[in-house]
Design a protein around this motif. Structure first.
Motif, PDB file in Angstrom:
ATOM      1  N   ASP A   1       0.835  -1.204   0.000  1.00 38.36           N
ATOM      2  CA  ASP A   1       0.000   0.000   0.000  1.00 38.36           C
ATOM      3  C   ASP A   1       0.870   1.254   0.000  1.00 38.36           C
ATOM      4  O   ASP A   1       1.977   1.253  -0.520  1.00 38.36           O
ATOM      5  CB  ASP A   1      -0.966  -0.037   1.184  1.00 38.36           C
ATOM      6  N   SER A   2       0.364   2.320   0.594  1.00 35.66           N
ATOM      7  CA  SER A   2       1.062   3.603   0.552  1.00 35.66           C
ATOM      8  C   SER A   2       2.423   3.570   1.231  1.00 35.66           C
ATOM      9  O   SER A   2       3.335   4.291   0.822  1.00 35.66           O
ATOM     10  CB  SER A   2       0.201   4.693   1.191  1.00 35.66           C
TER      11      SER A   2
ATOM     12  N   ASP B   1       4.503   2.147  -1.507  1.00 36.07           N
ATOM     13  CA  ASP B   1       4.515   3.106  -2.630  1.00 36.07           C
ATOM     14  C   ASP B   1       5.478   4.241  -2.328  1.00 36.07           C
ATOM     15  O   ASP B   1       6.436   4.484  -3.058  1.00 36.07           O
ATOM     16  CB  ASP B   1       3.099   3.641  -2.843  1.00 36.07           C
ATOM     17  N   CYS B   2       5.246   4.959  -1.282  1.00 37.08           N
ATOM     18  CA  CYS B   2       6.123   6.005  -0.745  1.00 37.08           C
ATOM     19  C   CYS B   2       6.707   6.924  -1.820  1.00 37.08           C
ATOM     20  O   CYS B   2       7.891   7.232  -1.821  1.00 37.08           O
ATOM     21  CB  CYS B   2       7.221   5.377   0.092  1.00 37.08           C
TER      22      CYS B   2
ATOM     23  N   ASP C   1      11.480   4.345  -4.375  1.00 33.11           N
ATOM     24  CA  ASP C   1      10.790   5.244  -3.453  1.00 33.11           C
ATOM     25  C   ASP C   1      11.827   6.050  -2.702  1.00 33.11           C
ATOM     26  O   ASP C   1      13.004   5.982  -3.004  1.00 33.11           O
ATOM     27  CB  ASP C   1       9.890   4.476  -2.482  1.00 33.11           C
TER      28      ASP C   1
ATOM     29  N   THR D   1       1.099   0.584  -4.200  1.00 30.29           N
ATOM     30  CA  THR D   1       0.129   1.563  -4.678  1.00 30.29           C
ATOM     31  C   THR D   1      -0.636   2.121  -3.491  1.00 30.29           C
ATOM     32  O   THR D   1      -1.272   1.368  -2.745  1.00 30.29           O
ATOM     33  CB  THR D   1      -0.860   0.928  -5.675  1.00 30.29           C
ATOM     34  N   SER D   2      -0.570   3.422  -3.329  1.00 27.92           N
ATOM     35  CA  SER D   2      -1.261   4.075  -2.227  1.00 27.92           C
ATOM     36  C   SER D   2      -2.747   3.768  -2.270  1.00 27.92           C
ATOM     37  O   SER D   2      -3.369   3.804  -3.326  1.00 27.92           O
ATOM     38  CB  SER D   2      -1.035   5.585  -2.312  1.00 27.92           C
TER      39      SER D   2
END
Length: 80
Positions: free
Chosen positions: A17-18, A21-22, A32, A57-58
């Protein structure tokens, strides 16, 4: 004692997740400016030509990871 490295370079793929992703889309290397970059540096230093990929992916949830496993992971192996 020195470890023997495999003769073929390996690929490590990070998916999430986010946190994963960063901001990877803003980075030239596609990684990232967070925790994926750290093992990427170490992995590359240990194995010349090694590849680290970030598919975080955020906003992604666990159910999304399952649905995206083919395009984000399996398809990469098939195309190489």
């Amino acid at each position: 004692m020195t470890a023997t490295l495999p003769s073929t370079a390996r690929t490590r793929l990070f998916n999430g997740d986010s946190i994963t992703d960063c901001g990877r889309r803003e980075e030239p290397d596609g990684l990232d400016h967070g925790f994926v970059d750290l093992p990427a540096e170490e992995h590359g230093a240990r194995e010349g030509g090694a590849t680290v990929l970030n598919r975080g992916t955020s906003g992604r949830k666990a159910a999304d990871l399952g649905a995206r496993f083919g395009p984000d992971c399996l398809d990469l192996a098939r195309s190489s």
